[in-house]
Design a protein around this motif. Sequence first.
Motif, mmCIF file in Angstrom:
data_model
loop_
_atom_site.group_PDB
_atom_site.id
_atom_site.type_symbol
_atom_site.label_atom_id
_atom_site.label_comp_id
_atom_site.label_asym_id
_atom_site.label_seq_id
_atom_site.Cartn_x
_atom_site.Cartn_y
_atom_site.Cartn_z
ATOM 1 N N ALA A 138 0.901 -1.151 0.156
ATOM 2 C CA ALA A 138 -0.105 0.065 -0.062
ATOM 3 C C ALA A 138 0.823 1.215 -0.071
ATOM 4 C CB ALA A 138 -1.080 0.153 1.225
ATOM 5 N N ALA A 167 0.818 4.473 4.054
ATOM 6 C CA ALA A 167 0.250 3.172 4.639
ATOM 7 C C ALA A 167 0.282 3.222 6.212
ATOM 8 C CB ALA A 167 0.499 2.059 4.312
ATOM 9 N N SER A 213 -8.012 4.532 3.530
ATOM 10 C CA SER A 213 -7.097 3.460 3.257
ATOM 11 C C SER A 213 -6.556 2.951 4.378
ATOM 12 C CB SER A 213 -5.726 4.150 2.519
ATOM 13 O OG SER A 213 -5.082 5.134 3.277
#
Length: 307
Positions: free
Chosen positions: A256, A261, A289
């Motif tokens: 990610a 991330a 996210s």
Amino acid sequence: MQRTIMTRPQGTIAPILTPFEDDGRIARDLWASHAKWVLDQGAHFLSPFGTTGEALSLSLRERIQALEWLVDAGISPARMMPGTGVTALPETVELSKHAVGLGCAGVMVLPSFFYTGAGDNGQARYYSELIERVADPALQMILYHIPQNSGVPVSPALTASLSKAFPDTVVAYKDSAGDWNNTAAIIAAAPDVAVFPSSEAQLTKGLASGAAGCISATVNLNAAAIRRLYDAARKGEDVTEADAAIKAFRKVIQDAGLIPAMKAVLAVKSGDRRWLNLRAPHENATLESGQALLEALGGAADHIGRN
């Protein structure tokens, strides 16, 4: 100031994230609290101002001040190995002198990048002049190899040469290239240098081959599990299950994008949206996210944000 000189560093080391206020300033309270939490989770050392800490987006003044903030917060400089390498030798000297003067355990130094054709001879001159200008026997240097970002390698031959010339100063090597063949070549070429492979994904393989531990971005989030794996592997215990678990955790975060991330996860777990801030040229992280990553991590993330 008394300090313990590390002739051969080892363990699990966190290149800590740098949190920012909405106006771009370093968020002093988050900076100190996160550093303390990572150490409390089991990391042996912190490495402020690594790639994970967006170091090359920070000014010299910010680095100096932020390092002092950690000391002011009660974190022993003997637990810190800040990144001090920039392209200009006088500035690398300034940052390194400051860290040594505070009593830091070591400094992690990139080669001088941009002039990618300088080669080993040019980099040997850079590192040699740095050591000579700092002129402090307490200086302990970690060579930082990350050619995919810097464009400049720290080769096995260069490492061996520097280790021979400065055996009490050039004590470690951080290999962020992800190439095990390079890691193995460094271990063979410079046996007196403590070598840290790319991440905890190579921790057990590295320890079995004579490496010293890991300096890894995801120690920011998973320090306790990585420390347990390190301790168990050094005792010769069966770490198959634990090794697979930390590799799976790492892959979720790495896939990610490590910095956004981890910041997204911390923003969700802490409820503090300042963790979403990154410096340009990075784009900011998002809560969405972070929530998706926490779902992917499941119970492996339950410890994040807890004391």
